[in-house]
Scaffold this active site. Structure first.
Site, PDB file in Angstrom:
ATOM      1  N   HIS A  27       3.784  22.227 -20.443  1.00  0.00           N
ATOM      2  CA  HIS A  27       5.244  22.175 -20.435  1.00  0.00           C
ATOM      3  C   HIS A  27       5.823  23.121 -21.484  1.00  0.00           C
ATOM      4  O   HIS A  27       5.221  23.370 -22.521  1.00  0.00           O
ATOM      5  CB  HIS A  27       5.714  20.744 -20.695  1.00  0.00           C
ATOM      6  CG  HIS A  27       5.391  19.804 -19.578  1.00  0.00           C
ATOM      7  ND1 HIS A  27       6.186  19.673 -18.460  1.00  0.00           N
ATOM      8  CD2 HIS A  27       4.341  18.961 -19.385  1.00  0.00           C
ATOM      9  CE1 HIS A  27       5.649  18.776 -17.645  1.00  0.00           C
ATOM     10  NE2 HIS A  27       4.524  18.332 -18.185  1.00  0.00           N
ATOM     11  N   GLU A 212      -0.374   9.117 -13.330  1.00  0.00           N
ATOM     12  CA  GLU A 212      -0.657   8.982 -14.765  1.00  0.00           C
ATOM     13  C   GLU A 212      -0.128   7.622 -15.225  1.00  0.00           C
ATOM     14  O   GLU A 212      -0.876   6.671 -15.365  1.00  0.00           O
ATOM     15  CB  GLU A 212      -0.038  10.117 -15.574  1.00  0.00           C
ATOM     16  CG  GLU A 212      -0.407  10.025 -17.056  1.00  0.00           C
ATOM     17  CD  GLU A 212       0.429  10.932 -17.942  1.00  0.00           C
ATOM     18  OE1 GLU A 212      -0.058  11.300 -19.016  1.00  0.00           O
ATOM     19  OE2 GLU A 212       1.580  11.255 -17.576  1.00  0.00           O
ATOM     20  N   ASP A 290      -0.936  19.745 -21.421  1.00  0.00           N
ATOM     21  CA  ASP A 290       0.297  18.978 -21.241  1.00  0.00           C
ATOM     22  C   ASP A 290       1.351  19.372 -22.272  1.00  0.00           C
ATOM     23  O   ASP A 290       2.173  20.255 -22.018  1.00  0.00           O
ATOM     24  CB  ASP A 290      -0.012  17.485 -21.289  1.00  0.00           C
ATOM     25  CG  ASP A 290       1.003  16.639 -20.550  1.00  0.00           C
ATOM     26  OD1 ASP A 290       1.921  17.215 -19.942  1.00  0.00           O
ATOM     27  OD2 ASP A 290       0.871  15.396 -20.561  1.00  0.00           O
TER      28      ASP A 290
END
Length: 348
Positions: A27, A212, A290
């Site tokens: 991200h 998740e 992530d």
């Protein structure tokens, strides 16, 4: 445990930072260096919470609503330091440098431009700035970089459609996919089906988050309602044998981020992340970092974790790298070069 007994003894000989790989789950704000966060906060006189000032990853547990709210608040505070063109260019340049150091030769970075647009002149100027920064950083570092535009599950499906149309408009200028981020426990995937239809018809990869914080049903929803070609996370597909078989048969890659799974409390410790179960079932995986800013580990650390916590041999790590390359939107010649580099690493 048989795989541990049969794992080759040379598993610690090769440096995973020299292993060519693709990074498919990163991200935008979360890729920032902690030192850069502090410097930009000082530049813009942004008061950061103590959890972002210590230099250590904050203690997070997002498996309940309060924990997720705290995680999101910290992320939003970090994003608030990105206020001008120089900040954006710096973040992208440093991220590319860090990718290069980790052996990543291809990066698909995920961004929701609506989060930055108010300070940067609107949606179109924001996306154009990001894409130009990506082009510059790629030329400077040799890391191929493309962008996935991501809608926010917490916002309106109408907003998602606007973003999908914008993403398609820039499909020939560096946008390769369309995602759906934030807490997959909130809202229904099918509410965003029209946005994903726009993106897919425009030639973009559908890569929504699922599996998740929510269970395997969220992965099925991404496949059935959104036409997912990749799944952001997807790790909880391991709880459903039929779903794993479906992913394996269709070769739908899960962008698995083991360190963040543990940091957010999805699993108690690295050994609990069902990487071996997914791998042995034939589910393609692309390891991802992530949000390194909040979770404290970058891409190569994920490969180290898989080696140490799950006993993956160098040959298996090489196969994970190949899977990341195959699942990427890199041009065919780039893929071929990366796959050849993986073979070279394994025979070195």
């Amino acid at each position: 445990m048989d795989h541990l007994l049969s794992a080759p003894s040379n598993r610690a000989e090769r440096d995973v930072r020299l292993l060519p790989k693709a990074h498919l789950h990163l991200h935008f704000t979360g890729s920032m260096r902690p030192t850069t966060l502090l410097e930009l906060a000082a530049k813009h006189r942004v008061h950061l919470p103590e959890a972002l000032l210590s230099g250590e990853p904050p203690k997070l547990r997002a498996t309940d609503e309060r924990g997720w709210f705290r995680f999101q608040r910290l992320y939003d505070m970090a994003r608030s330091v990105l206020r001008d063109e120089d900040d954006i260019r710096r973040l992208v340049r440093e991220t590319a440098q860090d990718e290069r150091a980790d052996g990543s030769r291809w990066l698909e970075i995920q961004v929701d431009p609506t989060s930055y647009a108010p300070r940067l002149g609107g949606l179109i100027p924001t996306l154009e700035l990001i894409l130009d920064a990506v082009r510059e950083a790629s030329e400077a570092t040799g890391v191929g970089i493309r962008v996935l535009v991501a809608a926010n599950r917490m916002k309106s499906p109408m907003d998602a459609r606007t973003l999908a149309r914008l993403a398609v408009r820039y499909a020939d200028r560096g946008v390769v996919g369309f995602g759906l981020s934030n807490d997959e426990r909130r809202g229904l995937a099918r509410d965003f089906d029209r946005a994903f239809d726009i993106a897919r018809r425009g030639g973009l990869l559908a890569a929504p988050h699922g599996g998740e914080l929510a269970g395997p049903e969220s992965v099925r929803d991404c496949l059935d309602d959104l036409g997912a070609g990749r799944i952001g996370h997807g790790v909880r597909a391991a709880e459903d044998e039929r779903l794993m078989q479906r992913l394996a048969d269709r070769q739908v890659t899960c962008e698995v981020c083991p360190a963040s799974n543990v940091a957010l409390g999805v699993y108690e410790k690295p050994e609990d992340v069902p990487l071996r179960r997914l791998f042995d079932a034939g589910v393609p995986m692309a390891l991802g970092a992530d949000d390194p800013l909040l979770f404290g580990s970058r891409l190569a650390d994920q490969y180290d974790l898989v080696r140490e916590a799950h006993g993956f041999s160098d040959a298996e790590l090489a196969e994970l790298a190949r899977q990341s390359v195959r699942a990427s939107r890199a041009p065919q010649d780039v893929r071929a070069a990366l796959l050849a580099g993986v073979d070279d690493w394994l025979t070195s």
